[in-house]
Design a protein around this motif. Structure first.
Motif, PDB file in Angstrom:
ATOM      1  N   MET A   1      -7.827  58.861  -7.034  1.00 40.22           N
ATOM      2  CA  MET A   1      -7.181  59.095  -5.756  1.00 40.22           C
ATOM      3  C   MET A   1      -7.381  60.543  -5.332  1.00 40.22           C
ATOM      4  N   GLU A   2      -7.226  61.469  -6.278  1.00 39.61           N
ATOM      5  CA  GLU A   2      -7.361  62.885  -5.940  1.00 39.61           C
ATOM      6  C   GLU A   2      -8.751  63.183  -5.370  1.00 39.61           C
ATOM      7  N   GLY A   3      -9.778  62.579  -5.957  1.00 36.74           N
ATOM      8  CA  GLY A   3     -11.130  62.780  -5.455  1.00 36.74           C
ATOM      9  C   GLY A   3     -11.294  62.281  -4.029  1.00 36.74           C
ATOM     10  N   SER A   4     -10.694  61.139  -3.745  1.00 37.79           N
ATOM     11  CA  SER A   4     -10.768  60.591  -2.386  1.00 37.79           C
ATOM     12  C   SER A   4     -10.059  61.496  -1.396  1.00 37.79           C
ATOM     13  N   LEU A   5      -8.901  62.007  -1.774  1.00 39.60           N
ATOM     14  CA  LEU A   5      -8.163  62.909  -0.887  1.00 39.60           C
ATOM     15  C   LEU A   5      -8.983  64.169  -0.605  1.00 39.60           C
ATOM     16  N   GLN A   6      -9.591  64.729  -1.649  1.00 41.05           N
ATOM     17  CA  GLN A   6     -10.393  65.940  -1.470  1.00 41.05           C
ATOM     18  C   GLN A   6     -11.628  65.675  -0.618  1.00 41.05           C
ATOM     19  N   ARG A   7     -12.335  64.579  -0.897  1.00 45.47           N
ATOM     20  CA  ARG A   7     -13.535  64.251  -0.124  1.00 45.47           C
ATOM     21  C   ARG A   7     -13.232  64.106   1.363  1.00 45.47           C
ATOM     22  N   LEU A   8     -12.101  63.496   1.660  1.00 38.94           N
ATOM     23  CA  LEU A   8     -11.728  63.263   3.051  1.00 38.94           C
ATOM     24  C   LEU A   8     -10.991  64.436   3.680  1.00 38.94           C
ATOM     25  N   GLY A   9     -10.565  65.385   2.854  1.00 37.98           N
ATOM     26  CA  GLY A   9      -9.858  66.554   3.374  1.00 37.98           C
ATOM     27  C   GLY A   9      -8.475  66.238   3.901  1.00 37.98           C
ATOM     28  N   VAL A  10      -7.784  65.302   3.229  1.00 38.20           N
ATOM     29  CA  VAL A  10      -6.431  64.921   3.650  1.00 38.20           C
ATOM     30  C   VAL A  10      -5.476  65.048   2.462  1.00 38.20           C
ATOM     31  N   ASN A  11      -4.182  65.061   2.774  1.00 34.22           N
ATOM     32  CA  ASN A  11      -3.154  65.155   1.737  1.00 34.22           C
ATOM     33  C   ASN A  11      -2.603  63.805   1.315  1.00 34.22           C
ATOM     34  N   GLY A  12      -2.874  62.777   2.096  1.00 27.67           N
ATOM     35  CA  GLY A  12      -2.353  61.450   1.794  1.00 27.67           C
ATOM     36  C   GLY A  12      -2.950  60.420   2.737  1.00 27.67           C
ATOM     37  N   PHE A  13      -2.566  59.166   2.515  1.00 21.07           N
ATOM     38  CA  PHE A  13      -3.053  58.058   3.336  1.00 21.07           C
ATOM     39  C   PHE A  13      -1.866  57.334   3.954  1.00 21.07           C
ATOM     40  N   ASP A  14      -2.037  56.874   5.185  1.00 20.63           N
ATOM     41  CA  ASP A  14      -0.990  56.101   5.828  1.00 20.63           C
ATOM     42  C   ASP A  14      -0.885  54.713   5.213  1.00 20.63           C
ATOM     43  N   MET A  15      -2.019  54.052   5.030  1.00 22.64           N
ATOM     44  CA  MET A  15      -2.002  52.661   4.574  1.00 22.64           C
ATOM     45  C   MET A  15      -3.168  52.425   3.631  1.00 22.64           C
ATOM     46  N   VAL A  16      -2.897  51.728   2.533  1.00 23.23           N
ATOM     47  CA  VAL A  16      -3.929  51.341   1.573  1.00 23.23           C
ATOM     48  C   VAL A  16      -3.848  49.833   1.402  1.00 23.23           C
ATOM     49  N   TRP A  17      -5.004  49.169   1.391  1.00 27.23           N
ATOM     50  CA  TRP A  17      -5.054  47.711   1.298  1.00 27.23           C
ATOM     51  C   TRP A  17      -5.718  47.278   0.002  1.00 27.23           C
ATOM     52  N   VAL A  18      -5.155  46.253  -0.623  1.00 25.94           N
ATOM     53  CA  VAL A  18      -5.789  45.554  -1.733  1.00 25.94           C
ATOM     54  C   VAL A  18      -6.490  44.353  -1.104  1.00 25.94           C
ATOM     55  N   HIS A  19      -7.807  44.295  -1.225  1.00 33.26           N
ATOM     56  CA  HIS A  19      -8.586  43.258  -0.550  1.00 33.26           C
ATOM     57  C   HIS A  19      -9.089  42.184  -1.506  1.00 33.26           C
ATOM     58  N   ASP A  20      -9.171  40.985  -0.973  1.00 37.53           N
ATOM     59  CA  ASP A  20      -9.959  39.905  -1.557  1.00 37.53           C
ATOM     60  C   ASP A  20      -9.582  39.524  -2.986  1.00 37.53           C
ATOM     61  N   VAL A  21      -8.317  39.278  -3.222  1.00 40.80           N
ATOM     62  CA  VAL A  21      -7.904  38.761  -4.538  1.00 40.80           C
ATOM     63  C   VAL A  21      -7.488  37.294  -4.428  1.00 40.80           C
ATOM     64  N   ALA A  22      -7.930  36.626  -3.380  1.00 46.16           N
ATOM     65  CA  ALA A  22      -7.499  35.249  -3.117  1.00 46.16           C
ATOM     66  C   ALA A  22      -8.565  34.228  -3.517  1.00 46.16           C
ATOM     67  N   GLN A  23      -8.196  32.972  -3.409  1.00 48.86           N
ATOM     68  CA  GLN A  23      -9.012  31.847  -3.839  1.00 48.86           C
ATOM     69  C   GLN A  23     -10.328  31.731  -3.074  1.00 48.86           C
ATOM     70  N   ASP A  24     -10.336  32.095  -1.815  1.00 52.89           N
ATOM     71  CA  ASP A  24     -11.561  31.940  -1.026  1.00 52.89           C
ATOM     72  C   ASP A  24     -12.718  32.782  -1.562  1.00 52.89           C
ATOM     73  N   LEU A  25     -12.434  33.856  -2.277  1.00 53.66           N
ATOM     74  CA  LEU A  25     -13.478  34.687  -2.852  1.00 53.66           C
ATOM     75  C   LEU A  25     -13.697  34.406  -4.341  1.00 53.66           C
ATOM     76  N   HIS A  26     -12.613  34.155  -5.075  1.00 51.42           N
ATOM     77  CA  HIS A  26     -12.692  34.057  -6.533  1.00 51.42           C
ATOM     78  C   HIS A  26     -12.592  32.635  -7.081  1.00 51.42           C
ATOM     79  N   GLY A  27     -12.428  31.652  -6.224  1.00 50.11           N
ATOM     80  CA  GLY A  27     -12.349  30.268  -6.688  1.00 50.11           C
ATOM     81  C   GLY A  27     -11.226  30.068  -7.691  1.00 50.11           C
ATOM     82  N   ASP A  28     -11.530  29.371  -8.769  1.00 42.60           N
ATOM     83  CA  ASP A  28     -10.509  29.066  -9.782  1.00 42.60           C
ATOM     84  C   ASP A  28     -10.000  30.294 -10.522  1.00 42.60           C
TER      85      ASP A  28
END
Length: 70
Positions: A1-28
């Motif tokens: 996380m620290e690396g991402s903050l430094q690369r983007l030049g910000v102190n924090g993020f408003d919103m972070v999303w966890v993507h694609d952990v559902a059945q349509d991508l991972h099946g069983d």
């Protein structure tokens, strides 16, 4: 996380999303991916929210089954 903050030049993020952990991508294997996210990403993101590094986090999924399990 620290690396991402430094690369983007910000102190924090408003919103972070966890993507694609559902059945349509991972099946069983989707329940395993959900448990992996619960025991890893969800906990870390909650800690980062509590520390003020992020304002909020959520799920980015195409199917409602995942959200209904929370």
């Amino acid at each position: 996380m620290e690396g991402s903050l430094q690369r983007l030049g910000v102190n924090g993020f408003d919103m972070v999303w966890v993507h694609d952990v559902a059945q349509d991508l991972h099946g069983d294997d989707w329940l395993g991916k959900l448990e992996e996210a619960r025991s890893g990403a969800f906990r870390v993101l909650t800690r980062l929210r509590n520390e003020g590094v992020i304002t909020a986090w959520g799920l980015g999924v195409n199917l409602t089954e995942l959200s209904e399990r929370q």
